[in-house]
Structures are given as structure tokens and as C-alpha cells.
Design an enzyme around this catalytic site. Structure first.
Site, PDB file in Angstrom:
ATOM      1  N   ASP A  16     -26.413  30.875  28.997  1.00 44.98           N
ATOM      2  CA  ASP A  16     -25.143  31.253  29.590  1.00 44.98           C
ATOM      3  C   ASP A  16     -24.264  31.819  28.472  1.00 44.98           C
ATOM      4  O   ASP A  16     -24.556  31.624  27.281  1.00 44.98           O
ATOM      5  CB  ASP A  16     -24.501  30.010  30.215  1.00 44.98           C
ATOM      6  CG  ASP A  16     -23.093  30.257  30.708  1.00 44.98           C
ATOM      7  OD1 ASP A  16     -22.896  31.214  31.474  1.00 44.98           O
ATOM      8  OD2 ASP A  16     -22.197  29.493  30.309  1.00 44.98           O
ATOM      9  N   ASP A  18     -20.110  32.423  28.652  1.00 48.46           N
ATOM     10  CA  ASP A  18     -18.783  31.816  28.540  1.00 48.46           C
ATOM     11  C   ASP A  18     -18.869  30.292  28.546  1.00 48.46           C
ATOM     12  O   ASP A  18     -19.439  29.695  29.464  1.00 48.46           O
ATOM     13  CB  ASP A  18     -17.895  32.271  29.698  1.00 48.46           C
ATOM     14  CG  ASP A  18     -17.675  33.772  29.697  1.00 48.46           C
ATOM     15  OD1 ASP A  18     -16.639  34.218  29.209  1.00 48.46           O
ATOM     16  OD2 ASP A  18     -18.577  34.500  30.173  1.00 48.46           O
ATOM     17  N   ASP A 178     -23.295  25.266  30.231  1.00 46.13           N
ATOM     18  CA  ASP A 178     -22.208  24.304  30.023  1.00 46.13           C
ATOM     19  C   ASP A 178     -21.672  23.715  31.315  1.00 46.13           C
ATOM     20  O   ASP A 178     -20.724  22.931  31.276  1.00 46.13           O
ATOM     21  CB  ASP A 178     -21.053  24.985  29.273  1.00 46.13           C
ATOM     22  CG  ASP A 178     -20.342  26.025  30.135  1.00 46.13           C
ATOM     23  OD1 ASP A 178     -21.022  26.931  30.666  1.00 46.13           O
ATOM     24  OD2 ASP A 178     -19.112  25.930  30.285  1.00 46.13           O
TER      25      ASP A 178
END
Length: 234
Positions: A16, A18, A178
Site C-alpha cells: 500500500d 498512503d 496499514d
């Protein structure tokens, strides 16, 4: 056996962006606030926007306007999303920074023979511009961002597109993210998932069904090695 010139069983790591490799929330906040203020709404602080990131720009815009008591219909959301992206592109990396340890862990994984890819709900052009800005583009064999005709995470389509682009198999791949969006996408694609603390998750990471959780990127290579060892001996 080999696939696209790579030994069968080669490790692939899908990242991922961001909240995992970059901390972009300040620039996202500035962009969405530009649109809110233009509509006569009060701006949001960074802490509020942090909890809205993860499902793409349109969802961020929707959540921001809902937070200000101004829900948008489909047409209004599309217009506001376009306006936010225009503002965001004007300050794409003004306040964005790499997450601590990002270049180091990418080098570690490549030294382990891993093929790397980025899989993000951020638009493709913005993703490529950010990676270029930080000098990370060459680390990745594929960059898969939001684009027409490709379902965004948590659907597995982006993950499969990345694996196909780097000639890798789901059986030897790991998703690193995240948030719940990343964990759900990994589960849908049949990949193990490592979640990194300090990102934009709205829930406790322990509740998301990850195969491993690390405090920061410095622990990622060891976590992935541990998952591979467990898979090999299990």
C-alpha cells in the site's frame, strides 16, 4: 519451473502507499479543505482526515462532507472529487514525507530477491508522481493505482493486476498495508497480510485478521521471513 523468467516460489511483496510507505495526510487535508471551504464549510483538522483515508479520493470527499453535515449526491461528489484532485495535484508532495525506514526496507527486500509492487487506491498519475519525487520508482516492478475499469481495494483486482505485471504468484506473495482495506484485499486475493502501525487505520490492527503486525517498517523484512518460514514448515 520459472514464470516470466523468475524462479517459481520467488517472493513478491505488494505495498500500500498512503500510511504505509508515505505520510501524505497533511497534503490530503489541505486539498480536501480547499473544496470544503469553497462550498462554505469549515475545514477539518489533520487528525479528522487521517481517519478518512484509505478507500480512495471519492470516499475521502464523501466522508469529509458528511463530517460537516453536508452529504453529497452522486453528481456533487463527482464534482467535488475532481476539485479535490485538482487541488491535491497542485501540492502533491508539499508536506508529504516517507515513512521512517521506507527506502531501507525496500532495499532489504530486493536483496532477499523479492519482486516489489505498489497497490494503492490513489489515482495512478498521482502515485507515479509521488514515487518519482522520492526516487522510489525503480524499486518497483509494477505500480497499480486507481484507474477506470479496475476495482479498487478491498476488491482483490488491483492485487491480481500487480502480481500479473511482475509475473508473480499469489502463493508466494505478501500484502503490506496499514488498514482494514489492505487486510480485506489481501484476504480476498488469498494473500497473507502484514500490517504496519502508525498509518491511517480506523480500528485496532489486532482486530483486522492480519498474519503479522509490525511497529514500523524496520521490522517488516523479519516479519515476512517469518511468514515464509512458517509456510514452508507448516
Amino acid at each position: 519451473m520459472r514464470r516470466n523468467g523468475k524462479p517459481a516460489g520467488s517472493l513478491a511483496v505488494l505495498f500500500d502507499l498512503d500510511g504505509t510507505l508515505i505520510d501524505s495526510v497533511a497534503d490530503l487535508t489541505a486539498a480536501v479543505n480547499t473544496v470544503l471551504v469553497a462550498h462554505g464549510a469549515q475545514p477539518l483538522d489533520v487528525a479528522a482526515v487521517r481517519g478518512m483515508v484509505g478507500n480512495g479520493v471519492a470516499k475521502l470527499v464523501q466522508r469529509a462532507f458528511q463530517a460537516r453535515g453536508r452529504p453529497l449526491d452522486a453528481a456533487g461528489r463527482a464534482t467535488a472529487t475532481d476539485a479535490m484532485m485538482a487541488a491535491y495535484r497542485d501540492g502533491l508532495t508539499a508536506q508529504t514525507a516517507l515513512m521512517a525506514g521506507a527506502p531501507t526496507v525496500l532495499a532489504q527486500l530486493r536483496a532477499m530477491g523479492a519482486e516489489l509492487a505498489v497497490v494503492t487506491n490513489k489515482p495512478q498519475d498521482a502515485t507515479e508522481a509521488i514515487l518519482n519525487h522520492f526516487g522510489l520508482s525503480k524499486a518497483f516492478g509494477a505500480v497499480v493505482g486507481s484507474r477506470p475499469g479496475l476495482a479498487s481495494k478491498p476488491a482483490p483486482d488491483m492485487l491480481f493486476a500487480a502480481l500479473d505485471a511482475i509475473g508473480a504468484s499469489a502463493e508466494t506473495a505478501v500484502m503490506v498495508g496499514d488498514s482494514a482495506v489492505d487486510a480485506e484485499a489481501a484476504r480476498a486475493a488469498g494473500l497473507p497480510c502484514v500490517l504496519v502501525r502508525g498509518g491511517y487505520a480506523r480500528q485496532a490492527l489486532e482486530t483486522l485478521g492480519a498474519d503479522a503486525i509490525v511497529d514500523d517498517l524496520s521490522g517488516l523484512a523479519d516479519a515476512i521471513a517469518g511468514l515464509r518460514m512458517a509456510a514452508a514448515t507448516g
